[in-house]
Design an enzyme around this catalytic site. Structure first.
Site, short mmCIF file in Angstrom:
data_model
loop_
_atom_site.label_atom_id
_atom_site.label_comp_id
_atom_site.label_asym_id
_atom_site.label_seq_id
_atom_site.Cartn_x
_atom_site.Cartn_y
_atom_site.Cartn_z
N THR A 128 68.39 12.76 20.64
CA THR A 128 69.00 12.77 19.30
C THR A 128 69.81 11.52 19.03
O THR A 128 70.46 11.01 19.94
CB THR A 128 70.03 13.94 19.26
OG1 THR A 128 69.38 15.10 19.70
CG2 THR A 128 70.64 14.13 17.91
N GLY B 252 66.09 22.83 17.45
CA GLY B 252 67.28 22.65 18.30
C GLY B 252 68.56 22.76 17.50
O GLY B 252 68.60 23.36 16.42
N THR C 20 74.71 15.94 21.30
CA THR C 20 73.41 15.52 21.79
C THR C 20 73.18 16.24 23.12
O THR C 20 74.12 16.65 23.79
CB THR C 20 73.33 13.98 21.94
OG1 THR C 20 72.08 13.62 22.51
CG2 THR C 20 74.44 13.40 22.78
N1 GLY Z 1 69.86 18.03 20.73
C1 GLY Z 1 68.60 18.01 20.16
C2 GLY Z 1 67.75 19.14 20.48
O1 GLY Z 1 68.00 19.87 21.42
O2 GLY Z 1 66.76 19.32 19.80
#
Ligand code: GLY
Length: 355
Positions: free
Chosen positions: A216, A246, A267
């Site tokens: 991310t 997510g 993230t």
């Molecule tokens: N942090 C991004 C995801 O898990 O999709």
């Protein structure tokens, strides 16, 4: 009355508006742990903070806006568009596909007045962050997903891109298909080490086809008007189940902004950020008086307690920016870095972590 408010009133009585006090020079200070995790900034000096080393380039684009008195909202949208345009594993249409071979994108944006918008499971649209902003500004909703999000994007003039994989993603996917195991690799987002990084930190990640499978870019910014905004965009976990979403498009999990307190973005392993309403939880800790780094640490510790033994297999990281322009970060494991751009320049910092 808060110190900041007093400062503001004193300056106002001298005929200096909140806009003109952006000329004050920000200073870098050490945080309570002795690391350089906190950048202290006189109130209303602009600052932009982004996840990972990809954040350096994104910050430059954002700074072109807030560095000359523009709005944080415009800065965080334009900043992360740079990363959406790059060839990388984890953001935008060049990212890794799901296990059925399709790239699906999640993004969110939030301004200083609790306005927010997001898209999830969006396919074939180049800039999901801009679609998220249109959701925020042009619909009565907060979140659009899948086909509906794509239809909305097309109705707003976005172009339908080809349903193809980038060269790297195709090669990663073909390699992944040999075993077809879902096993995210932590700190996969990190591209390179720099001289500013702790020498004891992990070596630069060697990219091997098939293991580029997360994550991310998140960006939070404070503008000269003293307003905060944030953005977050990702292709999500590589080789995920079709339809997996997510934390990034989930307001309160991957991103949260409360203009009285601060802005936070996450993230890492999205499922474990959603579980604790991560970004919102960090904001609430800042509301209780914690510094940005302390607040991030508090929520990272909660995730470790919840995950127990399994915490060793995941990475979760937060960056936070408070109303005074102080930035901080914390990660479950070492290896997370983040970029801060203020008037002193654009620098990469190594985050503190629980190990
Ligand atoms: N942090 C991004 C995801 O898990 O999709």
């Amino acid at each position: 009355m808060s110190m900041d408010r007093r400062k503001f009133l004193n300056l106002s009585s001298l005929g200096i508006s909140s806009f003109t006090i952006t000329g004050f020079i920000p200073k870098t200070v050490q945080d309570i742990t002795g690391s350089s995790n906190v950048i202290s900034n006189t109130v209303v000096n602009p600052v932009v903070v982004s996840t990972w080393d990809a954040g350096l380039a994104a910050n430059l684009a954002a700074w072109k806006i807030i560095g000359i008195g523009g709005r944080a909202l415009d800065a965080v949208e334009n900043g992360v568009k740079v990363t959406e345009d790059e060839i990388n594993c984890c953001v935008g249409l060049s990212g890794n596909p799901d296990r059925d071979g399709h790239v699906t994108l999640d993004a969110s944006i939030m301004d200083h007045e609790f306005n927010c918008g997001s898209v999830a499971f969006l396919e074939r649209i180049k800039h999901p962050i801009s679609v998220a902003r249109r959701v925020m500004e042009k619909t009565p909703h907060v979140m659009l997903v899948g086909e509906g999000a794509q239809q909305f994007a097309l109705s707003e003039g976005f172009t339908l891109e080809p349903d193809t994989l980038s060269k790297d993603a195709k090669s990663s996917y073909e390699n992944w298909l040999k075993k077809s195991e879902y096993k995210p690799v932590i700190n996969i987002e990190r591209k390179k080490a720099t001289s500013q990084l702790d020498p004891s930190s992990m070596a630069p990640h060697k990219l091997i086809n098939g293991d580029w499978n997360h994550d991310t870019i998140g960006m939070i910014a404070l503008d000269s008007f003293g307003n905060l905004s944030g953005s977050c965009t990702t292709s999500g976990a590589g080789f995920k189940m079709r339809g997996r979403v997510g934390d990034s498009p989930v307001i309160g999990a991957g991103l949260y902004v409360d203009n009285e307190i601060g802005a936070v973005v996450a993230t890492g392993q999205g499922e474990d950020v959603i579980r604790v309403a991560g970004a919102s939880a960090v904001v609430e800790q800042m509301r209780q008086g914690k510094s940005p780094a302390e607040a991030c640490k508090f929520v990272v510790e909660r995730i470790r307690r919840i995950k127990k033994e399994k915490a060793k297999d995941i990475q979760v990281c937060f960056i936070a920016l408070n109303k005074k322009g102080e930035a901080g970060a914390y990660a479950l494991h070492k290896g997370f870095n983040y970029a801060v751009h203020n008037k002193e320049g654009n620098k990469l910092f190594e985050s503190s972590s629980l190990d």
